[in-house]
Design an enzyme around this catalytic site. Sequence first.
Site, PDB file in Angstrom:
ATOM      1  N   TYR A 140       0.813  -1.216   0.000  1.00  0.00           N
ATOM      2  CA  TYR A 140       0.000   0.000   0.000  1.00  0.00           C
ATOM      3  C   TYR A 140       0.848   1.269   0.000  1.00  0.00           C
ATOM      4  O   TYR A 140       0.371   2.345  -0.307  1.00  0.00           O
ATOM      5  CB  TYR A 140      -0.945   0.026   1.211  1.00  0.00           C
ATOM      6  CG  TYR A 140      -2.095  -0.969   1.133  1.00  0.00           C
ATOM      7  CD1 TYR A 140      -2.253  -1.806   0.047  1.00  0.00           C
ATOM      8  CD2 TYR A 140      -3.016  -1.062   2.156  1.00  0.00           C
ATOM      9  CE1 TYR A 140      -3.286  -2.715  -0.021  1.00  0.00           C
ATOM     10  CE2 TYR A 140      -4.071  -1.973   2.099  1.00  0.00           C
ATOM     11  CZ  TYR A 140      -4.190  -2.800   1.014  1.00  0.00           C
ATOM     12  OH  TYR A 140      -5.220  -3.701   0.950  1.00  0.00           O
ATOM     13  N   LYS A 174       2.896 -15.528   1.769  1.00  0.00           N
ATOM     14  CA  LYS A 174       2.782 -16.203   0.478  1.00  0.00           C
ATOM     15  C   LYS A 174       4.206 -16.587   0.084  1.00  0.00           C
ATOM     16  O   LYS A 174       4.747 -16.174  -0.951  1.00  0.00           O
ATOM     17  CB  LYS A 174       2.111 -15.265  -0.553  1.00  0.00           C
ATOM     18  CG  LYS A 174       1.640 -15.945  -1.818  1.00  0.00           C
ATOM     19  CD  LYS A 174       0.449 -16.858  -1.630  1.00  0.00           C
ATOM     20  CE  LYS A 174       0.093 -17.519  -2.955  1.00  0.00           C
ATOM     21  NZ  LYS A 174      -0.892 -18.588  -2.822  1.00  0.00           N
ATOM     22  N   ASP A 181      -3.848 -17.880   1.190  1.00  0.00           N
ATOM     23  CA  ASP A 181      -5.053 -18.474   0.581  1.00  0.00           C
ATOM     24  C   ASP A 181      -5.631 -19.542   1.506  1.00  0.00           C
ATOM     25  O   ASP A 181      -6.849 -19.620   1.702  1.00  0.00           O
ATOM     26  CB  ASP A 181      -4.753 -19.031  -0.824  1.00  0.00           C
ATOM     27  CG  ASP A 181      -3.420 -19.756  -0.920  1.00  0.00           C
ATOM     28  OD1 ASP A 181      -2.604 -19.647   0.015  1.00  0.00           O
ATOM     29  OD2 ASP A 181      -3.191 -20.437  -1.938  1.00  0.00           O
ATOM     30  N   ASP A 199      -5.564  -6.565   5.691  1.00  0.00           N
ATOM     31  CA  ASP A 199      -6.757  -5.790   5.334  1.00  0.00           C
ATOM     32  C   ASP A 199      -7.893  -6.755   4.982  1.00  0.00           C
ATOM     33  O   ASP A 199      -9.018  -6.659   5.494  1.00  0.00           O
ATOM     34  CB  ASP A 199      -6.391  -4.910   4.122  1.00  0.00           C
ATOM     35  CG  ASP A 199      -7.447  -3.883   3.788  1.00  0.00           C
ATOM     36  OD1 ASP A 199      -8.441  -3.789   4.540  1.00  0.00           O
ATOM     37  OD2 ASP A 199      -7.282  -3.179   2.778  1.00  0.00           O
ATOM     38  N   ASP A 208     -11.179  -8.163   7.632  1.00  0.00           N
ATOM     39  CA  ASP A 208     -12.591  -7.931   7.280  1.00  0.00           C
ATOM     40  C   ASP A 208     -13.356  -9.244   7.220  1.00  0.00           C
ATOM     41  O   ASP A 208     -14.515  -9.327   7.633  1.00  0.00           O
ATOM     42  CB  ASP A 208     -12.708  -7.214   5.926  1.00  0.00           C
ATOM     43  CG  ASP A 208     -12.752  -5.707   6.109  1.00  0.00           C
ATOM     44  OD1 ASP A 208     -12.377  -5.235   7.198  1.00  0.00           O
ATOM     45  OD2 ASP A 208     -13.170  -5.003   5.173  1.00  0.00           O
TER      46      ASP A 208
END
Length: 359
Positions: free
Chosen positions: A140, A191, A223, A247, A251
């Site tokens: 980000y 990852k 994942d 992020d 959520d």
Amino acid sequence: MKKVLVLPGDGIGHEIVAEALRVLDVVKGRFGLAIETDSALVGGSAIDATGVPLPEETLTKAKEADAILLGAVGGPKWDDLDMAIRPEKGLLGLRSNLQLFANLRPAILYPQLADASSLKPEIVSGLDILIVRELTGGIYFGQPRGIRTLESGEREGFNTYVYSESEIERIGRVAFEAARKRGGRLCSVDKHNVLEVTVLWREIMDTLAPEYPDVELSHMYVDNAAMQLVRAPRQFDVMVTGNMFGDILSDCAAMLTGSIGMLPSASLDANNKGMYEPVHGSAPDIAGQDLANPLATILSVAMMLRYSLNEATAADAIEAAVSAVLDAGIRTGDIWSEGCEKVGTRGMGDAVVAALADV
Ligand code: NAD
């Protein structure tokens, strides 16, 4: 004397923060806490008054405070403004100026609300996860970034996913410390099979592990973590991950609990100074109608007492009072179900204040 800066913000921010402050006042009296509060403008209300979402005065007060309690910012009134002065920039400005790099998002499903989850009660009832998300680095913020036109005339968008060793180490330490205070299990999400930046991430987490022999460290691909969160979420205690994965996963974990009106959060710096806020936004659709659930903000006060003000007993009392209110069947509209007593924002604040007398 500890200083708390209160930033109600916009929309329901004023209503929910008012109830949270009543609760703070009660625990201050009950436990003899030396805490003083001041308030300032941020977000849309700051734009209206000063033209910018994060006025200099607010930033100065925020820097001087030991902790910040925020309601929420934003609303349709400011949606068409230029990106640079949108209400959300006020929050981003606070996070970056105060170097609040560690975002702590608990996802707790009170057994009393198990029916509110979209998952089966037997899978989620009693869920209690803490997601520690790196907040000021990663893809980000990485440079270079942008949209460029290639020689062929085709455009391409690009971002940079980058973490330094020190950035990984400091978020790792926050997560190990948090796991130590909870169930002693930490799952680092990466990852590693595809992204070099997370090869380094995993290496640093492994290097830290021997310093925390009381914490059991495991690793999981992002994942798989997404899949496990909806398959068997209670397997997790603390999860730590980078900005983008965090992020998305936080959520997802939030939604396991059914109501966004119940979820607090904390963003901490290296010295445990923090900004505390509900996970939800300013809910303009219900603002000013005494409909908003103030519990996420009240629980944010509990987190503030625990993480920044070192008042764990007062934090425990607030959390116990919230649980007692839910036991008594008192609900705002967002968590209401048949057979429960429906109350408004103020009524929920009254109920928590009353319950504090008995915990
Ligand atoms: P939102 O979280 O404000 O609302 C989503 C839905 O949840 C709405 O139906 C709302 O009524 C409901 N809701 C939210 N909080 C509630 C509460 N405490 N009690 C009962 N119901 C509640 O998200 P949105 O509608 O996408 O965004 C509205 C505004 O908030 C936008 O301007 C957005 O930019 C801003 N926002 C701010 C923050 C923040 O301040 N940290 C976070 C998210 C969104």
